[in-house]
Structure formats: structure tokens, C-alpha cells
Design an enzyme around this catalytic site. Sequence first.
Site, PDB file in Angstrom:
ATOM      1  N   ASP A 164     -15.094 -16.611  19.452  1.00  0.00           N
ATOM      2  CA  ASP A 164     -14.221 -17.656  19.194  1.00  0.00           C
ATOM      3  C   ASP A 164     -15.206 -18.542  18.792  1.00  0.00           C
ATOM      4  O   ASP A 164     -16.723 -18.968  20.053  1.00  0.00           O
ATOM      5  CB  ASP A 164     -13.092 -17.604  19.857  1.00  0.00           C
ATOM      6  CG  ASP A 164     -12.183 -18.719  19.424  1.00  0.00           C
ATOM      7  OD1 ASP A 164     -10.840 -18.299  19.306  1.00  0.00           O
ATOM      8  OD2 ASP A 164     -12.294 -19.606  18.326  1.00  0.00           O
ATOM      9  N   GLU A 221      -3.230 -24.213  20.136  1.00  0.00           N
ATOM     10  CA  GLU A 221      -4.012 -23.892  21.172  1.00  0.00           C
ATOM     11  C   GLU A 221      -2.908 -24.242  22.646  1.00  0.00           C
ATOM     12  O   GLU A 221      -1.826 -24.328  22.442  1.00  0.00           O
ATOM     13  CB  GLU A 221      -5.342 -23.659  20.832  1.00  0.00           C
ATOM     14  CG  GLU A 221      -5.158 -23.334  19.317  1.00  0.00           C
ATOM     15  CD  GLU A 221      -7.345 -23.232  19.151  1.00  0.00           C
ATOM     16  OE1 GLU A 221      -7.586 -24.077  18.645  1.00  0.00           O
ATOM     17  OE2 GLU A 221      -7.758 -22.731  20.616  1.00  0.00           O
TER      18      GLU A 221
HETATM   19  C1  GLC Z   1      -9.776 -21.615  17.530  1.00  0.00           C
HETATM   20  C2  GLC Z   1      -8.999 -20.940  17.415  1.00  0.00           C
HETATM   21  C3  GLC Z   1      -9.368 -19.551  16.632  1.00  0.00           C
HETATM   22  C4  GLC Z   1      -9.994 -20.346  15.852  1.00  0.00           C
HETATM   23  C5  GLC Z   1     -11.761 -21.358  16.266  1.00  0.00           C
HETATM   24  C6  GLC Z   1     -11.906 -21.287  14.377  1.00  0.00           C
HETATM   25  O1  GLC Z   1     -10.731 -22.224  19.013  1.00  0.00           O
HETATM   26  O2  GLC Z   1      -9.272 -20.134  18.287  1.00  0.00           O
HETATM   27  O3  GLC Z   1      -7.640 -19.456  16.411  1.00  0.00           O
HETATM   28  O4  GLC Z   1      -9.668 -19.673  14.427  1.00  0.00           O
HETATM   29  O5  GLC Z   1     -11.656 -22.057  16.933  1.00  0.00           O
HETATM   30  O6  GLC Z   1     -11.587 -22.819  14.444  1.00  0.00           O
END
Ligand code: GLC
Length: 610
Positions: free
Chosen positions: A307, A498
Site C-alpha cells: 500500500d 480511510e
Molecule cells: C490508499 C489505500 C489503498 C489505495 C492506495 C492507492 O492509502 O489504502 O486502498 O489503493 O492507497 O491510492
Amino acid sequence: MTQPLSATGQQFVASLLSSMTLDEKIGQMTQPEKNSVKAGDIARLSLGSVLSGGGGNPEPNTPMAWRAMVEGFQQEALQSRLKIPLLYGVDAVHGHNNVVGTTIFPHNIALGATRDADLVRRIGRATALEVAATGVRWDFAPAVSIPQDIRWGRTYEGYSQDPQVVSELAVAYIEGLRGEAWNSPTSVLPSVKHFVADAAATWGTSKRVDRQALSLDRTLAIAKMGQGFVELLDQGAWQIDQGDALIDEATLREVHLPPYKAAIDAGALNVMASYSSWNGLKMHAHQYLLTDVLKQELGFQGFVVSDWEAIDQVHEDFDRAVVLSINAGIDMVMVPFDYERFIASLKRAVQTGEVLEARIDDAVRRILTAKHALGLFEQPYTDPALLEAVGSEAHRHLAREAVRKSLVLLKNEGDVLPLRADGPEILVAGAAADDIGAQCGGWTISWMGGHGNVTPGTSILEGFQQAAPGKVHFSADGEVERHYPVGVVVVAEEPYAEGMGDRADLSLSGEQLALIERVRGRCERLVVVLLSGRPLIITEQIPQWDALVAAWLPGSEGHGVAEVLFGQFPFIGRLAFDWPASHHDIPRRADAQYLFRIGDGLRSGVVVSS
Ligand code: GLC
């Protein structure tokens, strides 16, 4: 798991891998975000992927500009020594939601209430067409989170608290993104996320924000973080997202693992690791789960992507973090900023023997396998004619169907619903009734989403006005002179994403309660429409309401709400989450009290048009 590639394809990958230098291999494992990658570096470093994070759009934010941006990156990749095509990734979690003008579908919590795998498959296909139209072939979706504590800001990204429903709908979405075959020109690679038990964290265990610093000196915190952010922290932001799942292995295997097995059996070739921990160990450093369980036991043959900046959380020393996460089984790193630092660190680790080149080869083989399966080596570009599909009437009708099927009728005293379009004037109240941003929620154009006309669509109010022309009186604040037989109040959660959406208090705000009270006093029958990313605590208020509709986060096609409220279509949605009676009943557990349970949802008659 069936072989993702034919013998010829496997031979192609093996031959290409054997011709790569260590630098080129590490380049393929590196994913910067699009604003950080310097001109020429994709070719020079043989970078494997670039992404747009939430809101990572070009200017202007149009499908054409997106396509030009992504094609530009691809052209660079094809100038590298081995001409390995680039895989561009975006979060298209409810349509191609970073792009203005696309179809915004209901978020997963709404789709879970439909229980309609065919619908979700069609949504996956429509999303793939709009994503591929912009040159993108990788979608960081579906989330297969199974939220246990609905105070979590990512609750709405989960389809359900029932693992079976999650598995069925995730597989349908994956099949939709794939289309006929992974190597068809409009197939899009799904990223099944976030592995594993991202939704099982315990409240208060997130380490994403150093609250010590915040509590020490609030003025300093406000100076550093901004008033708004500090207020969100006070409300619970970043208390549970990226936290620690304090559960036993039996629970992890019974509740949180099944959707990954289903997705792998459906041919998924990418998994995104979770920021969260399991019993104190970061998932990004969890060799047992990432390698022994996911890759060996479940036979996953695709690649694991980290991530955003997640490996940095694994250890305070970055070089150590790189070693731990790559050796645990991370294959591609979403850096996303200082990619040269990551490249240098991993190269040093290989040269010192802390990371074996065999591990590098395994990671790169997995990445090349996914690229070959997608047909990227033959067709690195998509057909510009696909742009006609973006935000098309057909896709908007599909989204409208999803809205209709996702609405859950939880109370209907005296059958106040369906409303009569040929009856007396109806009062519609609440700013949220005329706010596309509020009905779309987070991950819409910007990371957190926002209010107003963030993207073309139809508000709930416009839907009402279309369904009952001349019969709707709108008041944003409910301050009206006269009395109405029926009042409909639309209230919405503030958009969030988030951990910014972690909330300790899930009751309606004072302002929302006052609005509902005002309308209550000005109508015979009161209908409340809730726009939320999760069940809210409404036990004390619901007795004063005649009807309650959970509309979740319906997306750009708000007229789907009016079509059902006016009886053009029946209510068929059923809760995919338990609805706690109080805050004491969160997180989900056997002895909790619930207002409503998974599967609840009233039916209403259809008004046969006269
Ligand atoms: C974010 C999320 C993830 C996402 C990634 C790219 O922090 O946790 O779900 O796909 O970053 O945006």
C-alpha cells in the site's frame, strides 16, 4: 489455481527475466505516483508501474487528458531497453471515480444490499470500459474487507459483514473487470485488498498519527496539522484504520481469508497488502501470511503490491523496512515518492545478500506474468473509441438500477411509502437532497470527496422533481411556513476516506437532528432518507419517524432513489450489515444488541402507473 499463462507465455516470461539486469528487475518492482516520476525515469529505470492516488488527476481532469497522461507514460516505458510495458494503476472503487464525467456507482456497502452478483459483474464490466478508455489497465479494487467495527472510515468499502456475500460479489466484480479474458483489450487487472483482516483492527490501536505529540501541545498540533484535521482527530480519525487485528488464526481463516481464496480461484493476479497488523506484526512484514499462506497454501501466482508508503511503517530504519517487506513477500512497492531511494536500498540489500536474487526473480516473474496475462506486451495501448463509453447513458442507467436495488426500507409506518406522484405537494428537506458530492461520498474526484456538483450526475432532489413534476417543495433547512401531508428529509454523513472517517460517535449531529425535528413539526408523515457509509446510531430517534430508507452512498445517479420512493420500482434491498442499537454494541459480537440484522429490509408495493 489454474496456470495464468500458457507454456508459451511462461517461456516468454522466463526468457525475458533471464535477459534482465538487476537494475531492470528492481525497476519493475517500483511504483511511483504520477506527480513524483521525473521525465525520462520510466525508461531509464525500467519502472514497472505508475499510479494515481486518490485525486491524482491531470489538469484538466477529463477522460481525454487522463488518456494522454497514461499514454505518455506508456510511450516512455516502451523506450526502455527491453520495452517492458507499464501497468498504470488507479482506485476505481465505485466507477472510475477520480475522473470528472465518469459514472459513479454506489459504494460497496450499497452493492452488498442488492445481493445481486449479476449486477455487480455488469458494474465491473462498465467500470473496466471507462478505466480502459483512459489507458489504465489496473484497478485497486475490489476491497474484500469484512468490517467488524463500523466506526472504521472504510466500512463503506466493504460489501458486507457476511464473508459469503463478500466472496460472491468480489468474484462477480473481478469477472466484470476481466470481461471475456484477461488478455482482451478492455480487461482490467483487479487488486484484491487489503490482505488480510484489514477490517478486524481494534479501536485505538492505529499508530498512523502520533497522538502523543497532539495531546502534548494542541496549539502546536493545530499549527502543524491544521484546525480541521485536529478536530477530525478529536472525533476519532485514525483511531482504528491501519490498526491491529487482535484475533486468533481460526477467526482470521474463517472470516477474513475466504474472499481471497475465492478471488484467487477466479483468476485474480494481484493482491494489495494491508497497512494493518495481525497480533502486533505488520502485514507488510508478515512472511507467514504473505508467502506461506497466500502464495503457497492458496496457490496465488500473481503479485503482491504494497500500500501507499506502507513499507515505511514496517521499521524505523528504511533499509531494514525494505529487507523485511520484500523478504516477507511484497513483490511491487507503491513507494510512491522517493523511488530512487527505494531502488538504491533494495539493490544494496541484494548486493549484501540480505535479499536473495531468487526472491527478486520470483517477484519480477509474478509481475511479468500479470502483464503478459493482460496482453500488455501485444497491446500496451487501449482503443480511444472506448472514450464514448465514459459516463454513457447506458452506464448511468446501470448505476440507476444499482441505486434502486440497494435501497433498504427499514420502517414504513402506515405504508407512507410509496409516495403518490399525483397526490398533494411533498416537502423535500435537507441540503444533502441536492448535493451530488454528499451522495457519492469518499473516493470521488478527490480522495475524501466533497460537497456540491463535484461531477455530472442527478441529485436526489432532481430525481424527485422528475418523478413528481410540480409536486415537490424543496427547503434546504426545513424552515417552511405551511404544513405538508408528507415530508422527506435527506441527511448525509460528511464525505470521508480511510482513517479520516474513523468516528467515535455515530449518532446524527445536532444540526441534523434539528433539521429532522423542524420537518417533523411541519408534516403529517415523516420519511427519513439516510446517506451514510455505515449504519448510524438512531435508536432514540426512529420512533418519531414514519419511514426510514438506508440509501448508503448511491453515487452520481440519485434519481434511482426517487424512482423507488414513488413506487416505480419496489424496495428489494436487504441489509448486508448488522445495525447496532447503541455504541456499546460496536464492534460486532455475539451479545450485542441490534436495531436491525443482516437480511432485514421491508418490501413496499409498486404503484401501478394510472
Ligand atoms: C490508499 C489505500 C489503498 C489505495 C492506495 C492507492 O492509502 O489504502 O486502498 O489503493 O492507497 O491510492
